[in-house]
Design a protein around this motif. Structure first.
Motif, PDB file in Angstrom:
ATOM      1  N   ALA A 282       0.818  -1.212   0.000  1.00 50.56           N
ATOM      2  CA  ALA A 282       0.000   0.000   0.000  1.00 50.56           C
ATOM      3  C   ALA A 282       0.852   1.262   0.000  1.00 50.56           C
ATOM      4  N   GLU A 283       2.148   1.137   0.290  1.00 56.78           N
ATOM      5  CA  GLU A 283       3.053   2.284   0.252  1.00 56.78           C
ATOM      6  C   GLU A 283       3.439   2.530  -1.208  1.00 56.78           C
ATOM      7  N   PRO A 284       3.166   3.717  -1.764  1.00 50.03           N
ATOM      8  CA  PRO A 284       3.401   3.940  -3.203  1.00 50.03           C
ATOM      9  C   PRO A 284       4.802   3.576  -3.689  1.00 50.03           C
ATOM     10  N   PRO A 285       5.897   4.017  -3.029  1.00 46.19           N
ATOM     11  CA  PRO A 285       7.221   3.651  -3.562  1.00 46.19           C
ATOM     12  C   PRO A 285       7.440   2.138  -3.588  1.00 46.19           C
ATOM     13  N   PHE A 286       7.015   1.452  -2.516  1.00 45.18           N
ATOM     14  CA  PHE A 286       7.232   0.007  -2.439  1.00 45.18           C
ATOM     15  C   PHE A 286       6.334  -0.723  -3.419  1.00 45.18           C
ATOM     16  N   GLY A 287       5.066  -0.311  -3.498  1.00 47.41           N
ATOM     17  CA  GLY A 287       4.138  -0.971  -4.406  1.00 47.41           C
ATOM     18  C   GLY A 287       4.550  -0.841  -5.860  1.00 47.41           C
ATOM     19  N   PHE A 452      11.825  -3.105 -20.272  1.00 42.83           N
ATOM     20  CA  PHE A 452      11.743  -1.647 -20.400  1.00 42.83           C
ATOM     21  C   PHE A 452      10.622  -1.074 -19.535  1.00 42.83           C
ATOM     22  N   VAL A 453       9.470  -1.725 -19.519  1.00 45.12           N
ATOM     23  CA  VAL A 453       8.377  -1.273 -18.652  1.00 45.12           C
ATOM     24  C   VAL A 453       8.819  -1.294 -17.190  1.00 45.12           C
ATOM     25  N   GLY A 454       9.519  -2.347 -16.792  1.00 40.42           N
ATOM     26  CA  GLY A 454      10.042  -2.409 -15.432  1.00 40.42           C
ATOM     27  C   GLY A 454      11.005  -1.281 -15.130  1.00 40.42           C
ATOM     28  N   THR A 455      11.830  -0.914 -16.109  1.00 41.67           N
ATOM     29  CA  THR A 455      12.768   0.194 -15.932  1.00 41.67           C
ATOM     30  C   THR A 455      12.030   1.500 -15.666  1.00 41.67           C
ATOM     31  N   VAL A 456      10.987   1.769 -16.436  1.00 41.59           N
ATOM     32  CA  VAL A 456      10.190   2.982 -16.247  1.00 41.59           C
ATOM     33  C   VAL A 456       9.544   2.989 -14.860  1.00 41.59           C
ATOM     34  N   LEU A 457       9.059   1.847 -14.426  1.00 40.11           N
ATOM     35  CA  LEU A 457       8.422   1.766 -13.104  1.00 40.11           C
ATOM     36  C   LEU A 457       9.441   1.957 -11.981  1.00 40.11           C
ATOM     37  N   PHE A 458      10.671   1.490 -12.170  1.00 36.31           N
ATOM     38  CA  PHE A 458      11.711   1.760 -11.175  1.00 36.31           C
ATOM     39  C   PHE A 458      11.957   3.264 -11.048  1.00 36.31           C
ATOM     40  N   ALA A 459      12.014   3.954 -12.175  1.00 33.17           N
ATOM     41  CA  ALA A 459      12.190   5.405 -12.141  1.00 33.17           C
ATOM     42  C   ALA A 459      11.003   6.085 -11.457  1.00 33.17           C
ATOM     43  N   THR A 460       9.794   5.562 -11.701  1.00 41.33           N
ATOM     44  CA  THR A 460       8.602   6.107 -11.050  1.00 41.33           C
ATOM     45  C   THR A 460       8.664   5.896  -9.541  1.00 41.33           C
ATOM     46  N   SER A 461       9.084   4.713  -9.126  1.00 45.10           N
ATOM     47  CA  SER A 461       9.214   4.429  -7.696  1.00 45.10           C
ATOM     48  C   SER A 461      10.203   5.385  -7.038  1.00 45.10           C
ATOM     49  N   LYS A 462      11.307   5.650  -7.720  1.00 45.45           N
ATOM     50  CA  LYS A 462      12.276   6.603  -7.181  1.00 45.45           C
ATOM     51  C   LYS A 462      11.653   7.992  -7.060  1.00 45.45           C
ATOM     52  N   GLY A 463      10.883   8.409  -8.077  1.00 48.50           N
ATOM     53  CA  GLY A 463      10.245   9.716  -8.033  1.00 48.50           C
ATOM     54  C   GLY A 463       9.240   9.847  -6.910  1.00 48.50           C
ATOM     55  N   LEU A 464       8.632   8.734  -6.488  1.00 50.02           N
ATOM     56  CA  LEU A 464       7.668   8.764  -5.394  1.00 50.02           C
ATOM     57  C   LEU A 464       8.329   8.885  -4.033  1.00 50.02           C
ATOM     58  N   CYS A 465       9.642   8.651  -3.983  1.00 51.91           N
ATOM     59  CA  CYS A 465      10.388   8.868  -2.738  1.00 51.91           C
ATOM     60  C   CYS A 465      10.644  10.376  -2.617  1.00 51.91           C
ATOM     61  N   LYS A 466      10.068  11.004  -1.663  1.00 50.42           N
ATOM     62  CA  LYS A 466      10.027  12.464  -1.550  1.00 50.42           C
ATOM     63  C   LYS A 466      11.394  13.105  -1.735  1.00 50.42           C
ATOM     64  N   GLY A 467      11.498  13.956  -2.737  1.00 47.97           N
ATOM     65  CA  GLY A 467      12.693  14.743  -2.954  1.00 47.97           C
ATOM     66  C   GLY A 467      13.872  13.984  -3.514  1.00 47.97           C
ATOM     67  N   LYS A 468      13.630  12.749  -4.050  1.00 48.72           N
ATOM     68  CA  LYS A 468      14.761  11.919  -4.472  1.00 48.72           C
ATOM     69  C   LYS A 468      14.894  11.759  -5.988  1.00 48.72           C
ATOM     70  N   LEU A 469      13.969  12.326  -6.758  1.00 45.10           N
ATOM     71  CA  LEU A 469      13.922  12.040  -8.193  1.00 45.10           C
ATOM     72  C   LEU A 469      15.223  12.331  -8.886  1.00 45.10           C
ATOM     73  N   LEU A 470      15.820  13.504  -8.629  1.00 51.63           N
ATOM     74  CA  LEU A 470      17.031  13.924  -9.341  1.00 51.63           C
ATOM     75  C   LEU A 470      18.260  13.821  -8.464  1.00 51.63           C
ATOM     76  N   LYS A 471      18.197  13.084  -7.382  1.00 55.17           N
ATOM     77  CA  LYS A 471      19.323  12.996  -6.462  1.00 55.17           C
ATOM     78  C   LYS A 471      19.939  11.595  -6.462  1.00 55.17           C
ATOM     79  N   LYS A 472      21.110  11.516  -5.882  1.00 49.30           N
ATOM     80  CA  LYS A 472      21.749  10.233  -5.656  1.00 49.30           C
ATOM     81  C   LYS A 472      20.903   9.461  -4.646  1.00 49.30           C
ATOM     82  N   PHE A 473      20.348   8.346  -5.079  1.00 46.64           N
ATOM     83  CA  PHE A 473      19.455   7.602  -4.190  1.00 46.64           C
ATOM     84  C   PHE A 473      19.331   6.162  -4.694  1.00 46.64           C
TER      85      PHE A 473
END
Length: 473
Positions: A282-287, A452-473
């Motif tokens: 139910a947690e967006p980044p994990f889901g 490729f779809v999985g790759t896009v979803l990994f990037a989406t999961s990172k973006g859902l982690c607050k403030g982490k989209l463009l950072k080392k994470f």
């Protein structure tokens, strides 16, 4: 490979002791920074976003006391007993995940010989079941490990793995091979893999990455040696005795493992609650990350299963094509170590996204248009390296966005989902071969697009982690 993703479940728990020591002057707890350089990002008193890698030294009703044996300074980080555990764990991974990594050689043999009356999709259920039971057993085996420790799980797993292979040597019918090689043997292999990885982390702190890296390389080495053994022995002694020889080799190595793999910590029972495996989704980044792992695994193992057959269809020398799976697994040895080191420096999500993207690109840009020996060999080397990175980095990402006190249940939840993709991915690939009139274009496109779809979803999961989209994470 399966690589190894696995190899992978207990790797997540290896990086999880960070801020715990006792202030002897004032008699209270005070945080210190982990001595394992760059293994995990530092955690503040209040977790920010989803980056909540944090462990308390003592928690009422949960786990062993952190004082004493759980204090980072108490880990031996070497010595005879610790390195014997690593040696035993190396053999465990060689015999379990290393065997699973050799699935492609059986697809070829069954399709061309023993089960030649069955279509590729039907045959691929055998190897898909092997991968499925390796992953799906994680939550159950983890619970048993918490309650009883590694000894009895490893004993039972050793018996089941060897017994399953011995029964495979007597099998001549499809259903017999499904039961022995597709179900019994991988259940045993799963009971060998998880206790070995969980036990090793109890002995090492500063050298934990080195110890686990040595152990994980066992699965890749097994993926190199077992295909060569099977392919070279079948013409000499036949399929039944080939399986028996492999089973005897595994038995000998597992005897050593059973004598050396011992946990430093006593077992500690935990209550089992099914909802513990569901609520993280139910947690967006994990889901979203779970969905990403599902799609990547959907197509990840198709090259492992079909690269040898596709090479033969292109006219590659059979003597060389028989070694392509070993080349792929050999490359994954480096893929497990080097990208993991880079991930600690550049960010785990960042390296994971990059490596998944590489897998998708070389599926579509190299394997799909390949028409000769050279591009097939290059594909095996690059794909082995990139896919090895995926299965070794994923557990670290799980820990990075989780409270590590819940890492066992959260990792189990992830692997239960991934096991479904591993179960149906190869049969879909086999069905696509039939639809393509024996060609491999449909399967190659399917593998590349799903990754490729999985790759896009990994990037989406990172973006859902607050403030982490463009950072080392």
């Amino acid at each position: 490979m399966a690589q190894d993703f696995s190899a992978a479940a207990s790797l997540a728990s290896s990086d999880e002791i960070q801020k715990e020591t006792v202030n002897t002057e004032r008699g209270r707890l005070s945080p210190i920074t982990s001595t394992e350089a760059n293994a995990l990002p530092e955690v503040e008193d209040e977790p920010q976003g989803r980056d909540i890698e944090k462990v308390q030294s003592q928690k009422p009703g949960g786990g062993p006391p952190a004082g004493g044996m759980m204090d980072p300074s108490s880990f031996p980080d070497g010595g005879l007993k610790a390195w014997l555990v690593v040696m035993g764990g190396f053999f465990c991974l060689f015999c379990s995940f290393g065997w699973i990594n050799a699935i492609g050689v059986f697809q070829e043999y069954y399709q061309n010989d023993l089960l030649r009356l069955y279509n590729p999709s039907t045959i691929s259920w055998i190897v898909s079941l092997e991968t499925f039971f390796m992953f799906f057993g994680g939550p159950i085996i983890g619970k048993l490990y918490d309650n009883f420790g590694p000894r009895y799980i490893l004993l039972v797993g050793s018996f089941l793995h060897v017994f399953g292979l011995m029964m495979t040597s007597l099998s001549t019918q499809y259903y017999q091979i499904i039961l022995s090689q597709g179900i019994v043997s991988p259940i045993g292999a799963s009971m060998i893999f998880y206790p070995a990885m969980s036990t090793a982390v109890t002995w090492f702190h500063k050298r934990r990455a080195l110890a686990l890296g040595i152990m994980a390389s066992g699965s890749s080495l097994g993926g190199v040696i077992f295909p060569i053994m099977v392919q070279d022995l079948i013409p000499l002694v036949g399929f039944p005795w080939t399986m028996r020889i492999c089973a005897f080799v595994i038995l000998a190595l597992l005897i050593i493992s059973n004598l050396t793999v011992k946990s430093r910590l006593p077992p500690f029972p935990k209550p089992f609650t099914v909802m513990d495996f569901i609520t993280p989704l139910a947690e967006p980044p994990f889901g979203v990350m779970a969905a990403a792992a599902f799609f990547v695994f959907f197509g990840l193992f198709i090259p492992f299963n079909f690269v040898t057959l596709s090479a033969l269809s292109l006219g590659v020398d059979p003597n060389l094509s028989n070694y392509l799976l070993s080349i792929l697994n050999a490359a994954s040895i480096f893929g497990r170590i080097l990208p993991g080191y880079a991930a600690d420096k550049l960010g785990r999500y960042n390296v994971q996204i990059a490596m998944c993207g590489v897998c998708a690109i070389i599926d579509l840009a190299l394997w799909l248009p390949a028409r000769g020996t050279a591009p097939i060999i290059v594909f095996c080397v690059l794909y082995g390296f990139a896919s090895g990175a995926f299965v070794s980095i994923l557990p670290a990402i799980i820990a990075q966005i989780s409270d590590v006190r819940q890492i066992g249940t959260r990792t189990g939840s992830m692997f239960a989902i991934v096991s479904l993709a591993a179960l149906i991915g190869n049969p879909i690939g086999g069905a696509l071969l039939v639809d393509d009139s024996g060609g491999y274009v449909y399967a190659q496109v399917f593998a590349g697009v799903t990754v490729f779809v999985g790759t896009v979803l990994f990037a989406t999961s990172k973006g859902l982690c607050k403030g982490k989209l463009l950072k080392k994470f």
